[in-house]
Design a protein around this motif. Structure first.
Motif, PDB file in Angstrom:
ATOM      1  N   SER A 149      78.685  -4.987 -95.656  1.00 50.88           N
ATOM      2  CA  SER A 149      77.243  -4.779 -95.693  1.00 50.88           C
ATOM      3  C   SER A 149      76.958  -3.415 -95.079  1.00 50.88           C
ATOM      4  O   SER A 149      77.324  -3.166 -93.925  1.00 50.88           O
ATOM      5  N   THR A 150      76.350  -2.527 -95.852  1.00 47.65           N
ATOM      6  CA  THR A 150      76.151  -1.154 -95.405  1.00 47.65           C
ATOM      7  C   THR A 150      74.674  -0.783 -95.421  1.00 47.65           C
ATOM      8  O   THR A 150      74.006  -0.885 -96.453  1.00 47.65           O
ATOM      9  N   ARG A 151      74.207  -0.379 -94.268  1.00 49.93           N
ATOM     10  CA  ARG A 151      72.853   0.177 -94.166  1.00 49.93           C
ATOM     11  C   ARG A 151      72.964   1.696 -94.252  1.00 49.93           C
ATOM     12  O   ARG A 151      73.802   2.312 -93.592  1.00 49.93           O
ATOM     13  N   VAL A 152      72.133   2.303 -95.073  1.00 51.92           N
ATOM     14  CA  VAL A 152      72.170   3.742 -95.305  1.00 51.92           C
ATOM     15  C   VAL A 152      70.913   4.382 -94.735  1.00 51.92           C
ATOM     16  O   VAL A 152      69.789   3.948 -95.009  1.00 51.92           O
ATOM     17  N   LEU A 153      71.116   5.424 -93.932  1.00 54.40           N
ATOM     18  CA  LEU A 153      70.011   6.212 -93.390  1.00 54.40           C
ATOM     19  C   LEU A 153      70.035   7.585 -94.048  1.00 54.40           C
ATOM     20  O   LEU A 153      71.085   8.226 -94.123  1.00 54.40           O
ATOM     21  N   TYR A 154      68.885   8.025 -94.541  1.00 53.87           N
ATOM     22  CA  TYR A 154      68.793   9.351 -95.156  1.00 53.87           C
ATOM     23  C   TYR A 154      67.503  10.032 -94.708  1.00 53.87           C
ATOM     24  O   TYR A 154      66.413   9.477 -94.872  1.00 53.87           O
ATOM     25  N   VAL A 155      67.636  11.209 -94.135  1.00 56.29           N
ATOM     26  CA  VAL A 155      66.484  11.983 -93.664  1.00 56.29           C
ATOM     27  C   VAL A 155      66.223  13.119 -94.650  1.00 56.29           C
ATOM     28  O   VAL A 155      67.086  13.964 -94.872  1.00 56.29           O
ATOM     29  N   SER A 156      65.049  13.108 -95.258  1.00 56.51           N
ATOM     30  CA  SER A 156      64.692  14.178 -96.191  1.00 56.51           C
ATOM     31  C   SER A 156      64.060  15.332 -95.413  1.00 56.51           C
ATOM     32  O   SER A 156      63.400  15.125 -94.393  1.00 56.51           O
ATOM     33  N   PRO A 157      64.248  16.567 -95.869  1.00 60.50           N
ATOM     34  CA  PRO A 157      63.712  17.729 -95.146  1.00 60.50           C
ATOM     35  C   PRO A 157      62.241  17.975 -95.464  1.00 60.50           C
ATOM     36  O   PRO A 157      61.719  17.503 -96.483  1.00 60.50           O
ATOM     37  N   GLU A 158      61.591  18.726 -94.599  1.00 58.26           N
ATOM     38  CA  GLU A 158      60.226  19.160 -94.894  1.00 58.26           C
ATOM     39  C   GLU A 158      60.218  20.167 -96.033  1.00 58.26           C
ATOM     40  O   GLU A 158      59.341  20.165 -96.888  1.00 58.26           O
ATOM     41  N   ASP A 159      61.195  21.044 -96.035  1.00 57.26           N
ATOM     42  CA  ASP A 159      61.260  22.074 -97.066  1.00 57.26           C
ATOM     43  C   ASP A 159      62.692  22.549 -97.236  1.00 57.26           C
ATOM     44  O   ASP A 159      63.544  22.323 -96.366  1.00 57.26           O
ATOM     45  N   HIS A 160      62.959  23.192 -98.371  1.00 59.60           N
ATOM     46  CA  HIS A 160      64.259  23.784 -98.637  1.00 59.60           C
ATOM     47  C   HIS A 160      64.160  25.303 -98.575  1.00 59.60           C
ATOM     48  O   HIS A 160      63.076  25.888 -98.719  1.00 59.60           O
ATOM     49  N   GLY A 161      65.300  25.947 -98.377  1.00 59.05           N
ATOM     50  CA  GLY A 161      65.348  27.394 -98.382  1.00 59.05           C
ATOM     51  C   GLY A 161      65.162  27.947 -99.787  1.00 59.05           C
ATOM     52  O   GLY A 161      65.140  27.211-100.777  1.00 59.05           O
ATOM     53  N   GLU A 162      65.049  29.260 -99.885  1.00 56.50           N
ATOM     54  CA  GLU A 162      64.863  29.908-101.184  1.00 56.50           C
ATOM     55  C   GLU A 162      66.041  29.627-102.103  1.00 56.50           C
ATOM     56  O   GLU A 162      65.892  29.527-103.318  1.00 56.50           O
ATOM     57  N   TRP A 163      67.232  29.488-101.533  1.00 54.14           N
ATOM     58  CA  TRP A 163      68.413  29.072-102.297  1.00 54.14           C
ATOM     59  C   TRP A 163      69.255  28.162-101.417  1.00 54.14           C
ATOM     60  O   TRP A 163      69.205  28.239-100.195  1.00 54.14           O
ATOM     61  N   LEU A 164      70.011  27.264-102.032  1.00 54.89           N
ATOM     62  CA  LEU A 164      70.845  26.311-101.300  1.00 54.89           C
ATOM     63  C   LEU A 164      72.313  26.702-101.362  1.00 54.89           C
ATOM     64  O   LEU A 164      73.002  26.704-100.352  1.00 54.89           O
TER      65      LEU A 164
END
Length: 324
Positions: A149-164
């Motif tokens: 049984s796996t609980r997954v945590l994911y934090v999304s960013p406020e914004d991304h840079g001009e390039w990744l």
């Protein structure tokens, strides 16, 4: 499968993440050290009563060879300090996003303490994993026991840079997902697209498929991300003969179902290659769909370089999802 979404205002010190089963500790809390601000968010949000037998931090050795390596070193140190408050044992696994074999063996050897357990309760903070190491880690973990049984945590960013990322080194098969290729069939490349237009184009050019399907993450983790994804995708569509489909970027189960629908539609006519380039939640949706459809090959496009100084900023929200 249930899903919980925590908005940015709740990600303060008062916010806590409870356990899967409060009657006993987790067997494993797994996270990854990286160069982004959001690296620490999930681990630092753990409830004061949270316990795990083992805390494991995976980190790519290449992050320590760059100009801003001190950021990753600081994040790693703080993660270790946080996990020592919750875990009986804390390990650091030094892997590689360039060397597939080293990545595999590091993760395999790091999970050796769980090989004789009848069941596993796991929490994984997937935020800072590169997609290939995340896919390989889940493949290994789910080979250790039939009851996980796996609980997954994911934090999304406020914004991304001009390039990744910039450029690409090569496209390689993800270990464990070789797929089944029939020489009499044409190839269909299924891309879960994100912000990296050049990476998507490079994947298409290297594989040279007979047909391309570009997935757009809708619903997204943030509405403005959908707009940006559509703009990037249009640039790819202008260069390639491709069709579109929709997948969920904010849910493991929903993205799995969306991808399975595409697989079932085309599996008789094409050899299928799947390239996840969107959120980590949809990457796990791709993992789950491919596990149930062994004819699908999963590939990873190694970038030329990461934007280590300005990849993303802030923590917009946390998603809590489950894999069974």
């Amino acid at each position: 499968m249930s899903k919980q979404f925590i908005e940015a205002e709740q990600l303060g010190s008062e916010f806590t993440v409870g356990q899967i089963d409060s009657s006993k500790p987790d067997d494993l809390y797994l996270t990854s050290a990286g160069f982004e601000e959001r690296t620490l968010t999930a681990t630092e949000s753990l409830d004061s009563d949270y316990e795990a037998d083992w805390g494991i931090i995976y980190v790519n050795k290449e992050y320590f060879k760059r100009s801003n390596s001190e950021v990753t070193k600081t994040h790693l140190k703080e993660q270790k300090e946080s996990l020592r408050k919750h875990c009986e044992n804390v390990d650091v696994l030094m892997g590689s996003w360039l060397e597939a074999d080293e990545q595999l063996y590091t993760l395999r050897d790091g999970f050796k303490n769980f090989t004789e357990r009848n069941s596993l309760n796991i929490t994984v903070d997937v935020t800072s994993f590169n997609r290939e190491s995340l896919l390989v880690a889940f493949n290994i973990l789910y080979s250790l026991s039939n009851d996980i049984s796996t609980r997954v945590l994911y934090v999304s960013p406020e914004d991304h840079g001009e390039w990744l990322t910039k450029g690409h080194r090569l496209v390689r098969n993800v270990i464990g997902f070789a797929g089944i290729q029939n020489s009499s069939k044409p190839t269909l490349l299924i891309i879960l697209s994100g912000f990296e237009k050049d990476r998507a184009v490079s994947t298409i050019e290297e594989i040279e498929p007979g047909k391309v399907l570009m997935g757009i993450g809708n619903p997204p983790t943030k509405e403005t991300f959908l707009e940006e994804n559509l703009q990037k995708q249009e640039l790819v569509l202008n260069q390639q003969d491709t069709d579109r489909f929709r997948f969920s970027a904010n849910s493991i189960t929903d993205s799995k179902n969306d991808i399975k629908e595409v697989i079932e539609k085309y599996t008789d006519e094409y050899n299928l290659i799947l390239s996840p380039m969107s959120t980590k939640l949809s990457t796990l949706g791709a993992w789950s769909a491919a596990r149930e459809s062994r004819e699908v090959q999963v590939v990873y496009t190694i970038p030329g370089e990461y934007n280590l100084k300005n990849y993303s900023s802030g923590s917009e929200a946390m998603y809590i999802d489950w894999v069974k």
